[in-house]
Design a protein around this motif. Structure first.
Motif, PDB file in Angstrom:
ATOM      1  N   THR B  19      23.995  28.540  45.260  1.00  0.00           N
ATOM      2  CA  THR B  19      24.840  27.451  45.788  1.00  0.00           C
ATOM      3  C   THR B  19      23.992  26.186  45.968  1.00  0.00           C
ATOM      4  O   THR B  19      22.757  26.237  45.956  1.00  0.00           O
ATOM      5  CB  THR B  19      25.445  27.840  47.149  1.00  0.00           C
ATOM      6  OG1 THR B  19      24.359  28.055  48.060  1.00  0.00           O
ATOM      7  CG2 THR B  19      26.277  29.103  47.051  1.00  0.00           C
ATOM      8  N   SER B  21      23.583  24.409  48.646  1.00  0.00           N
ATOM      9  CA  SER B  21      22.770  24.432  49.873  1.00  0.00           C
ATOM     10  C   SER B  21      21.532  25.325  49.679  1.00  0.00           C
ATOM     11  O   SER B  21      20.439  24.988  50.139  1.00  0.00           O
ATOM     12  CB  SER B  21      23.600  24.911  51.056  1.00  0.00           C
ATOM     13  OG  SER B  21      24.120  26.192  50.763  1.00  0.00           O
ATOM     14  N   GLN B  22      21.744  26.427  48.960  1.00  0.00           N
ATOM     15  CA  GLN B  22      20.591  27.315  48.695  1.00  0.00           C
ATOM     16  C   GLN B  22      19.540  26.573  47.877  1.00  0.00           C
ATOM     17  O   GLN B  22      18.337  26.674  48.133  1.00  0.00           O
ATOM     18  CB  GLN B  22      21.050  28.561  47.933  1.00  0.00           C
ATOM     19  CG  GLN B  22      21.745  29.594  48.801  1.00  0.00           C
ATOM     20  CD  GLN B  22      22.257  30.768  47.998  1.00  0.00           C
ATOM     21  OE1 GLN B  22      22.619  30.621  46.831  1.00  0.00           O
ATOM     22  NE2 GLN B  22      22.304  31.922  48.619  1.00  0.00           N
TER      23      GLN B  22
END
Lengths: 192, 295
Positions: B19, B21-22
């Motif tokens: 993702t 954010s990851q």
């Protein structure tokens, strides 16, 4: 390479035991299944025997498939099982470099105009290096790597094929990648 | 996040499975961690090599002919296919709204079949019963030996396939009683205190067995054994009621009773095979009644 979206009507026809429909399915899926099996067991000639087994099983068990949308997942899970069974039976045999596979290669990564002997030799050497790196990966992680990275299936699809969770696939691909990177490390340094 | 978690994200990123954010965390981590930054480069290069340099293989052109030849060899007879399809349609006509109905029927058949196979095993448990009795014998004998640590180890009971359940029960009972009696008989020293608590417990347990044994022996018409069990019952009754602070005279009386009645000798010489012979001479119907009593 991942095939186009499956034709559900065709799968349904094949499930009704229509030979022509099954033949069309074979034509669509033979290359990805063959590539998967060949990478898993490392022997293109023997891969044909395994692919035969896979498609014979598919034909006989297709009637048991409840949902046609799971056809690809189901087919690759059969292919994975057959490949692992084969690899375990023939574990003692040496992994052969895919030199002989030149005759089978659909397309070479090296453009045709660059087909000089030195270039071809270097390319084959690279093939060998890549195959050996793949060989070093444990079977179950290798299956995840081939399906997720080389065949470009999503982790969700790979999870269904391997019968595990997505996080497990993520972890298996990472482990495979770590082994491959380690094996290719010296080669990558030399290339850089 | 530690390096291992970041590496998982880096690996997933290459397949577009991480993702945003990851990936943000991973970038922040790599800015500070040189090792992970190197790993990321290595992952990218090796994956790139695989994707660009590994040739796409194509199977031989005659592969379909081989497969179709095999399919013809293993072709299911058309009649069987028609029958299966017909059966399926027939089942679906009963349960049109439930596609899993066929599975349920199959499951039902499987359960029925298993029940039919399993029933004879459930109703004919004679061999298992003997084994169970054997384990019970071992357990009880061990228990008595554990309760009375000073008692001599009881001789191993010979377990034979021919031995009846009653014979084994009797052998076990006699062994345990012998252990208890020996414990009392052999304790003679001034400063040697007997474990009366253990003796009482063992005697009470043996008394409980005595009731069943007497009934079975009566049914088997084994008069000698029945007489012996009755004598032992009296002795065990006395032992089960001895107080912790028993007087020396009282203990001496118990020892004398064991000696005078020759209880230990009688246990040694008793012939349990008589039970076997009696069982063999009886018609099979009576034998079955005995088994039920043992259960």
């Amino acid at each position: 390479m991942k095939p186009a979206a499956p034709d559900y009507a065709l799968i349904e026809q094949a499930r009704q035991r229509q030979p022509e429909a099954f033949r069309k399915l074979f034509e669509i899926y033979q290359t990805p299944v063959y590539n998967f099996v060949a990478r898993m067991i490392g022997q293109p000639q023997d891969a044909e025997d395994v692919v035969q087994e896979v498609f014979v099983k598919l034909y006989h068990k297709l009637a048991t498939l409840r949902e046609v949308r799971y056809f690809t997942t189901w087919m690759f899970s059969i292919a994975k099982n057959e490949a692992i069974n084969y690899a375990r039976k023939h574990r003692r045999r040496k992994w052969q470099a895919l030199d002989d596979s030149a005759a089978h290669a659909e397309h070479e990564a090296v453009p045709a105009q660059e087909h000089n002997p030195e270039r071809v030799a270097a390319h084959r050497e690279l093939d060998q290096v890549l195959q050996k790196a793949l060989e070093a990966v444990p079977e179950i992680n290798r299956a995840a790597f081939i399906l997720g990275v080389l065949e470009e299936y999503s982790y969700k699809e790979v999870a269904a094929m391997l019968g595990c969770s997505e996080n497990n696939v993520k972890s298996r691909v990472f482990r495979a990648r770590a082994v491959i990177s380690e094996k290719l490390g010296p080669y990558l340094k030399a290339a850089n | 996040m530690n390096c291992t978690e970041i590496k998982l994200i880096l690996s997933a990123r290459l397949e577009g499975e991480a993702t945003a954010s990851q990936w943000h965390w991973a970038e922040e981590h790599m800015a500070a961690c040189r090792h992970c930054a190197q790993i990321w480069q290595c992952f990218q290069s090796s994956t790139g090599l695989f994707k660009t340099q590994l040739p796409q293989l194509a199977p031989a052109e005659d592969l379909w002919h081989k497969i179709s030849a095999r399919l013809e060899q293993t072709q299911e007879p058309a009649q069987a296919i028609r029958f299966r399809a017909g059966f399926r349609d027939w089942m679906e006509s009963f349960f049109p709204q439930t596609p899993r109905a066929l599975d349920l029927v199959r499951f039902g058949f499987a359960v029925l079949l298993l029940a039919l196979i399993g029933l004879p095993f459930i109703f004919n448990r004679a061999p298992k019963e003997t084994v169970a009795t054997n384990s019970a014998v071992e357990r009880d004998t061990t228990l008595v030996a554990a309760t009375l640590p000073h008692a001599p180890a009881p001789p191993k009971i010979e377990k034979t396939a021919a031995g009846t359940g009653l014979e084994l029960q009797m052998a076990n009972y006699l062994e345990q009683t012998r252990v208890v009696l020996l414990e009392v008989k052999n304790s003679g020293g001034e400063d040697e205190a007997l474990d009366w608590h253990g003796i009482r417990q063992s005697s009470q347990r043996l008394l409980e067995q005595t009731v069943m044994l007497k009934a079975d022996l009566k049914q088997e018409q084994a008069a000698v054994l029945q007489n012996l069990v009755e004598q032992l019952e009296l002795m065990l009754f006395d032992l089960a009621n001895v107080a912790d602070d028993a007087q020396r005279e009282e203990v001496e009386m118990l020892r004398a009773a064991i000696r005078q009645n020759d209880l230990l000798i009688k246990i040694e010489i008793v012939d349990l095979k008589a039970l076997d012979r009696a069982a063999e001479s009886r018609p099979p119907t009576k034998r079955r009644t005995l088994k039920k009593t043992i259960i």
